[in-house]
Design an enzyme around this catalytic site. Sequence first.
Site, mmCIF file in Angstrom:
data_model
loop_
_atom_site.group_PDB
_atom_site.id
_atom_site.type_symbol
_atom_site.label_atom_id
_atom_site.label_comp_id
_atom_site.label_asym_id
_atom_site.label_seq_id
_atom_site.Cartn_x
_atom_site.Cartn_y
_atom_site.Cartn_z
ATOM 1 N N ILE A 1 0.853 -1.194 0.000
ATOM 2 C CA ILE A 1 0.000 0.000 0.000
ATOM 3 C C ILE A 1 0.885 1.238 0.000
ATOM 4 O O ILE A 1 1.806 1.367 0.818
ATOM 5 C CB ILE A 1 -0.932 0.013 1.225
ATOM 6 C CG1 ILE A 1 -1.840 -1.211 1.204
ATOM 7 C CG2 ILE A 1 -1.761 1.289 1.264
ATOM 8 C CD1 ILE A 1 -2.768 -1.311 2.399
ATOM 9 N N CYS A 2 0.630 2.146 -0.917
ATOM 10 C CA CYS A 2 1.413 3.361 -1.060
ATOM 11 C C CYS A 2 0.726 4.509 -0.323
ATOM 12 O O CYS A 2 -0.313 4.996 -0.750
ATOM 13 C CB CYS A 2 1.584 3.706 -2.544
ATOM 14 S SG CYS A 2 2.677 5.110 -2.838
ATOM 15 N N MET A 3 1.287 4.904 0.812
ATOM 16 C CA MET A 3 0.744 6.001 1.608
ATOM 17 C C MET A 3 1.900 6.843 2.136
ATOM 18 O O MET A 3 2.931 6.293 2.546
ATOM 19 C CB MET A 3 -0.070 5.463 2.798
ATOM 20 C CG MET A 3 -1.306 4.683 2.449
ATOM 21 S SD MET A 3 -2.038 3.896 3.931
ATOM 22 C CE MET A 3 -2.333 5.333 4.991
#
Length: 373
Positions: free
Chosen positions: A322-324
């Site tokens: 997940i890209c956060m």
Amino acid sequence: MARSSLIKSELEQINKVFAVYNKTFVVKSSSPDEICCIFKDGHGGHQHTINCTISESYPEAKPMWYSESEDKYVAEVMENLSEMDFDSKFQLIDMVKYLVVNLCNKFGMEPPTQVKELDNMKIKAIFDQPHAAGGEGSLGNHHKKKYLHPHQIDDDDDDDDDEDDINDVSDAVLEEIVQAETEKARKEESEISQQNQQVLAKIKHIQRQKHLKGTVSAGSVQASDRLMKELKAIYRSDSLKKGCYSVELVNDSLYDWHVSIMKVDPDSPLHEDLKKLQTSDGVQPSIIIGLSFHDNFPFDPPFVRVVSPVMNGGFVLSGGAICMELLTKQGWSSAYSIESLIVQIVATLVKGKARVKFGAPKVKRHFVAQPVC
């Protein structure tokens, strides 16, 4: 105060108070690395051996207490002790005091009068430390009194009154600390289900065994303490109790979590996808999020990925990561709780219009680093 001087000072005081002739609590042996104590419960002459391991990073790293006693009262006090936060100065003295008082209370015994001497000894030790601004020598009267209650400061030259005030404050503080700690422990325990309490007890046992084997580093001690607190906070949370998500430790590892997301925004497409997911074992459909922690947690963020099902959109990369911004070193803060992180992950999936990729083959994923977004 240097580690060696601090430990030496504390051990001298503890040994002096709980010498071999004490009828309730005895320090059998002690060194800068470990302490071995005997608690006599007064019930049929039963004795319980209690050990303490002191790491090289003390006092930054909290000492680890453990006992092989199978008595439920001893186990409960040891568990509560591991959950308590103590001031970095004179942790050993405060821990021993907590241990003795609470063990006596559990077995319906009167705590030995020597417990009160620990407070007086601790105060004396504080006064005898070199003053940071004034170099070597004992603290002046002004600095002595700042450790007392602000409303109990008498004239500077009245030494006898100062000594009386110290004794009075020590008794009051001791009683207040014991009552507050006992009430806090009972309240927190009542908010956690029996099943999750068993999980916590098992993890604590595993951590103690690692300490005994010397397989933990100073960093991992701090990380483990923080992760235990985070896990207990989640077990007490309303969101978990309402079935919004659940948490499972992979292979009983405190550093590898699987968070099953069961509820998302009912107006989102992802909610409809969750309803369509079917499980062969009848378990409620969920999105399983993997959280992997390292020894430098909470200063570095965990690695987060979607374990199952296969998803696209919602800032989920092809490998499941997940890209956060929150999960980068620049965006992460050690003040963030794991529960708040879970909430942010769910919000990110919904906001990014994540969808379940039905029909996609299940792939076992392995990750070693957070992706660059």
